[in-house]
Design a protein around this motif. Structure first.
Motif, PDB file in Angstrom:
ATOM      1  N   ALA A   1       0.828  -1.205   0.000  1.00  0.00           N
ATOM      2  CA  ALA A   1       0.000   0.000   0.000  1.00  0.00           C
ATOM      3  C   ALA A   1       0.867   1.262   0.000  1.00  0.00           C
ATOM      4  O   ALA A   1       0.557   2.243  -0.680  1.00  0.00           O
ATOM      5  CB  ALA A   1      -0.929  -0.007   1.209  1.00  0.00           C
ATOM      6  N   ASP A   2       1.972   1.224   0.771  1.00  0.00           N
ATOM      7  CA  ASP A   2       2.882   2.370   0.795  1.00  0.00           C
ATOM      8  C   ASP A   2       3.522   2.621  -0.564  1.00  0.00           C
ATOM      9  O   ASP A   2       3.952   3.735  -0.857  1.00  0.00           O
ATOM     10  CB  ASP A   2       3.976   2.153   1.843  1.00  0.00           C
ATOM     11  N   HIS A   3       3.595   1.594  -1.398  1.00  0.00           N
ATOM     12  CA  HIS A   3       4.163   1.732  -2.735  1.00  0.00           C
ATOM     13  C   HIS A   3       3.086   2.010  -3.796  1.00  0.00           C
ATOM     14  O   HIS A   3       3.392   2.074  -4.985  1.00  0.00           O
ATOM     15  CB  HIS A   3       4.939   0.468  -3.122  1.00  0.00           C
ATOM     16  N   ASN A   4       1.833   2.133  -3.330  1.00  0.00           N
ATOM     17  CA  ASN A   4       0.730   2.333  -4.277  1.00  0.00           C
ATOM     18  C   ASN A   4      -0.151   3.490  -3.819  1.00  0.00           C
ATOM     19  O   ASN A   4      -1.375   3.368  -3.726  1.00  0.00           O
ATOM     20  CB  ASN A   4      -0.084   1.042  -4.408  1.00  0.00           C
ATOM     21  N   ASP A   5       0.496   4.592  -3.470  1.00  0.00           N
ATOM     22  CA  ASP A   5      -0.205   5.813  -3.049  1.00  0.00           C
ATOM     23  C   ASP A   5      -1.145   5.574  -1.874  1.00  0.00           C
ATOM     24  O   ASP A   5      -2.197   6.219  -1.760  1.00  0.00           O
ATOM     25  CB  ASP A   5      -0.988   6.419  -4.219  1.00  0.00           C
ATOM     26  N   GLY A   6      -0.799   4.636  -1.007  1.00  0.00           N
ATOM     27  CA  GLY A   6      -1.584   4.375   0.188  1.00  0.00           C
ATOM     28  C   GLY A   6      -2.847   3.576  -0.030  1.00  0.00           C
ATOM     29  O   GLY A   6      -3.622   3.367   0.913  1.00  0.00           O
ATOM     30  N   LYS A   7      -3.082   3.112  -1.240  1.00  0.00           N
ATOM     31  CA  LYS A   7      -4.318   2.397  -1.543  1.00  0.00           C
ATOM     32  C   LYS A   7      -4.282   0.994  -0.948  1.00  0.00           C
ATOM     33  O   LYS A   7      -3.376   0.210  -1.230  1.00  0.00           O
ATOM     34  CB  LYS A   7      -4.526   2.330  -3.058  1.00  0.00           C
ATOM     35  N   ARG A   8      -5.272   0.695  -0.135  1.00  0.00           N
ATOM     36  CA  ARG A   8      -5.322  -0.584   0.559  1.00  0.00           C
ATOM     37  C   ARG A   8      -5.919  -1.646  -0.356  1.00  0.00           C
ATOM     38  O   ARG A   8      -7.005  -1.464  -0.908  1.00  0.00           O
ATOM     39  CB  ARG A   8      -6.127  -0.456   1.857  1.00  0.00           C
ATOM     40  N   GLY A   9      -5.192  -2.744  -0.494  1.00  0.00           N
ATOM     41  CA  GLY A   9      -5.648  -3.821  -1.354  1.00  0.00           C
ATOM     42  C   GLY A   9      -6.749  -4.648  -0.722  1.00  0.00           C
ATOM     43  O   GLY A   9      -7.213  -4.377   0.396  1.00  0.00           O
ATOM     44  N   LEU A  10      -7.177  -5.704  -1.414  1.00  0.00           N
ATOM     45  CA  LEU A  10      -8.283  -6.535  -0.968  1.00  0.00           C
ATOM     46  C   LEU A  10      -8.012  -7.158   0.398  1.00  0.00           C
ATOM     47  O   LEU A  10      -8.914  -7.217   1.253  1.00  0.00           O
ATOM     48  CB  LEU A  10      -8.557  -7.638  -2.005  1.00  0.00           C
ATOM     49  N   PHE A  11      -6.785  -7.613   0.633  1.00  0.00           N
ATOM     50  CA  PHE A  11      -6.471  -8.256   1.914  1.00  0.00           C
ATOM     51  C   PHE A  11      -6.661  -7.281   3.071  1.00  0.00           C
ATOM     52  O   PHE A  11      -7.311  -7.614   4.078  1.00  0.00           O
ATOM     53  CB  PHE A  11      -5.033  -8.785   1.896  1.00  0.00           C
ATOM     54  N   LEU A  12      -6.123  -6.063   2.957  1.00  0.00           N
ATOM     55  CA  LEU A  12      -6.274  -5.086   4.033  1.00  0.00           C
ATOM     56  C   LEU A  12      -7.729  -4.649   4.190  1.00  0.00           C
ATOM     57  O   LEU A  12      -8.203  -4.444   5.311  1.00  0.00           O
ATOM     58  CB  LEU A  12      -5.388  -3.870   3.766  1.00  0.00           C
ATOM     59  N   LYS A  13      -8.441  -4.520   3.064  1.00  0.00           N
ATOM     60  CA  LYS A  13      -9.858  -4.150   3.156  1.00  0.00           C
ATOM     61  C   LYS A  13     -10.662  -5.232   3.866  1.00  0.00           C
ATOM     62  O   LYS A  13     -11.603  -4.940   4.606  1.00  0.00           O
ATOM     63  CB  LYS A  13     -10.420  -3.893   1.762  1.00  0.00           C
ATOM     64  N   THR A  14     -10.278  -6.486   3.641  1.00  0.00           N
ATOM     65  CA  THR A  14     -10.960  -7.596   4.330  1.00  0.00           C
ATOM     66  C   THR A  14     -10.694  -7.533   5.830  1.00  0.00           C
ATOM     67  O   THR A  14     -11.613  -7.714   6.646  1.00  0.00           O
ATOM     68  CB  THR A  14     -10.501  -8.946   3.768  1.00  0.00           C
ATOM     69  N   LEU A  15      -9.440  -7.277   6.203  1.00  0.00           N
ATOM     70  CA  LEU A  15      -9.123  -7.127   7.627  1.00  0.00           C
ATOM     71  C   LEU A  15      -9.910  -5.988   8.241  1.00  0.00           C
ATOM     72  O   LEU A  15     -10.430  -6.104   9.352  1.00  0.00           O
ATOM     73  CB  LEU A  15      -7.619  -6.879   7.805  1.00  0.00           C
ATOM     74  N   ASP A  16     -10.012  -4.882   7.525  1.00  0.00           N
ATOM     75  CA  ASP A  16     -10.794  -3.737   8.014  1.00  0.00           C
ATOM     76  C   ASP A  16     -12.237  -4.147   8.270  1.00  0.00           C
ATOM     77  O   ASP A  16     -12.846  -3.787   9.278  1.00  0.00           O
ATOM     78  CB  ASP A  16     -10.763  -2.594   7.003  1.00  0.00           C
ATOM     79  N   ALA A  17     -12.806  -4.912   7.324  1.00  0.00           N
ATOM     80  CA  ALA A  17     -14.216  -5.264   7.404  1.00  0.00           C
ATOM     81  C   ALA A  17     -14.536  -6.158   8.594  1.00  0.00           C
ATOM     82  O   ALA A  17     -15.631  -6.076   9.164  1.00  0.00           O
ATOM     83  CB  ALA A  17     -14.651  -5.961   6.103  1.00  0.00           C
ATOM     84  N   VAL A  18     -13.579  -7.003   9.004  1.00  0.00           N
ATOM     85  CA  VAL A  18     -13.841  -7.916  10.128  1.00  0.00           C
ATOM     86  C   VAL A  18     -13.294  -7.386  11.434  1.00  0.00           C
ATOM     87  O   VAL A  18     -13.288  -8.095  12.443  1.00  0.00           O
ATOM     88  CB  VAL A  18     -13.268  -9.320   9.844  1.00  0.00           C
ATOM     89  N   GLY A  19     -12.830  -6.130  11.446  1.00  0.00           N
ATOM     90  CA  GLY A  19     -12.349  -5.540  12.684  1.00  0.00           C
ATOM     91  C   GLY A  19     -10.923  -5.830  13.027  1.00  0.00           C
ATOM     92  O   GLY A  19     -10.512  -5.682  14.179  1.00  0.00           O
ATOM     93  N   LEU A  20     -10.126  -6.229  12.034  1.00  0.00           N
ATOM     94  CA  LEU A  20      -8.714  -6.493  12.247  1.00  0.00           C
ATOM     95  C   LEU A  20      -7.857  -5.522  11.433  1.00  0.00           C
ATOM     96  O   LEU A  20      -6.829  -5.879  10.910  1.00  0.00           O
ATOM     97  CB  LEU A  20      -8.368  -7.932  11.855  1.00  0.00           C
ATOM     98  N   GLY A  21      -8.329  -4.289  11.335  1.00  0.00           N
ATOM     99  CA  GLY A  21      -7.629  -3.323  10.520  1.00  0.00           C
ATOM    100  C   GLY A  21      -6.282  -2.930  11.089  1.00  0.00           C
ATOM    101  O   GLY A  21      -6.163  -2.675  12.278  1.00  0.00           O
TER     102      GLY A  21
END
Length: 472
Positions: free
Chosen positions: A449-469
């Motif tokens: 994400a740090d190498h892609n203008d901070g854009k969070r990929g599917l894995f990080l978005k999934t963690l966010d969705a289940v409360g493991l952000g």
């Protein structure tokens, strides 16, 4: 994928090697503020009103505040080694108002009470400052605020959006460069009241002495081996003694909880730190930094840095290392690749300081929780309270946690105990062999994400969705 400023402008290897050539593997803070002789170990069977396991900030604040609430009660602290030896003597000394590891994390996890938590956190920091002043603690306390600095263009846009003009003041590239001179800075957010700086070991020492002055009994080199409750009290045992008490506060930070049901609610993550030699007048002039603010950059894998009282620069962060099995070992304190990376990033940040050497290198264990902020639990009919999971921002939050535990242990219904943050537990981490690969995949995703203008990929978005952000 793009590259970060630290990859685009790496420091010469010769500069890095020279800077690390004379470092001592030891926390600067505890070397600078050495303790006297250790306090005696527990060697008898005692009784108390309150026993506290852990002699770091959380335990010492709990003991001191308990005595301030009721000076007649017998309060005992049991510390496995010496007070302040672990995270409390190794951290960066950032005393942050936030109780939720920043606004973004707080608003995501506690949207209905974030404003209340924000106000309580600021009041907690005010109370720490008032205590330092009233008790005349010599802890190098400076409430100078902090800069969140953007080192990439996309981060600058995010900071401009976050600015509110009062507690978050946006600074353009030209404006931040006038405050602190670094070619990496693209913009900054100045938070004038939310951050103080302190000498961590001096704070631990002053807390311990104030506890002793208040009548707290502290036993060092007394690791607790067992906790048992019966119908009347709770007993904590060491190898050579025990304390039977009506109430127990557990303040064990990253070390495994004595309550087995919560042992997966934290994982120990190693953070690495360097400290420079004192800078000369000319070197200080080359970087500015006259306001002596704390600084952190805005990437997922971020650096934090600050000046000491004698104008050394502490530079830490970026690498956050979890070792398989969640073990805490002194051998993990020395990780040459992390120190070389930090040194290179330091000279990318301040190329004008080429030739400066580091005097100390060290590591500290962070009690990471899945929600990136402290959690609270009770057991044995409310006679045991437990606080942990500060995730690297506990210098101030430990005092708040101490008050929460004392409220819980005395059965008080307070604004603190009614908080969703206090009543709800975060998700536990998976057991091994699943934790290690999960952490490694997460680190890879954060780096990506740090190498892609901070854009969070599917894995990080999934963690966010289940409360493991993982947002920092």
């Amino acid at each position: 994928m793009g590259s970060t400023v630290f990859e685009r402008n790496p420091a010469p290897a010769s500069v890095v090697e020279h800077s690390l050539a004379k470092t001592e593997l030891a926390p600067f803070w505890t070397s600078d503020a050495p303790r006297g002789k250790a306090l005696p170990a527990l060697s008898a069977a005692l009784t108390a009103d309150l026993v506290i396991v852990g002699g770091g900030y959380t335990g010492l604040w709990t003991a001191l505040l308990a005595k301030q609430r009721d000076s007649s009660q017998r309060v005992i602290v049991l510390e496995a080694k010496t007070c302040g030896w672990a995270a409390s003597g190794r951290n960066g000394g950032f005393v942050e108002a936030t109780l939720t590891h920043g606004e973004s994390n707080g608003r995501t996890r506690f949207p209905n009470e974030y404003d209340q938590l924000d106000a309580m956190g600021l009041a907690n920091l005010d109370e720490i400052q008032a205590t330092v002043t009233k008790m005349k603690w010599k802890v190098d306390f400076e409430r100078n605020g902090s800069f969140a600095v953007a080192t990439e263009d996309y981060q600058a846009k995010d900071l401009e959006h976050e600015a509110d003009g009062e507690r978050g003041i946006f600074l353009s590239k030209e404006e931040i460069q006038k405050k602190v001179s670094s070619p990496t800075y693209q913009a900054a957010l100045f938070e004038p009241v939310d951050t103080a700086l302190v000498h961590p070991a001096k704070l631990a020492n002053e807390l311990m002495q104030s506890c002793l002055d208040a009548g707290v009994e502290i036993f060092e080199n007394s690791p607790v081996t067992d906790l048992n409750a019966d119908s009347d009290a709770v007993t904590v045992a060491t190898k050579k003694g025990s304390v039977r008490a009506s109430r127990v506060a557990l303040a064990t930070n990253a070390f495994p909880s004595l309550l087995k049901r919560y042992q997966l609610h934290t994982v120990p993550v190693y953070d690495y730190v360097l400290m420079t030699e004192p800078l000369s007048t000319a070197q200080m002039k080359s970087i500015g930094w006259n306001g002596r603010e704390g600084i952190a950059d805005c990437a997922n894998q971020f650096h934090y840095y600050r000046l000491s009282a004698d104008n050394r620069i502490l530079f830490g962060g970026y690498d956050a290392i979890y070792h398989y099995g969640g073990k805490i070992r002194s051998a993990y304190d020395d990780r040459p690749e992390s120190f070389r990376k930090l040194a290179s990033h330091f000279f990318t940040t301040f190329p004008q300081l080429e030739g400066v050497q580091f005097t100390h290198r060290w590591a500290g264990v962070i009690d990471t929780s899945s929600r990136f902020s402290a959690f609270f639990a009770t057991a044995h009919q409310g006679r045991v309270s437990y606080a942990a999971g500060f995730t690297g921002l506990g210098v101030a939050a430990t005092r708040f946690a101490a008050n929460v535990m004392l409220d819980q242990l005395t059965g008080l219904d307070t604004e603190r105990t009614r908080l969703e943050m206090v009543r709800k537990m975060p998700l536990p981490f998976p057991p091994e062999p699943f934790t290690y690969p999960s952490v490694q995949v997460t680190r890879f995703a954060l780096d990506r994400a740090d190498h892609n203008d901070g854009k969070r990929g599917l894995f990080l978005k999934t963690l966010d969705a289940v409360g493991l952000g993982f947002d920092s």
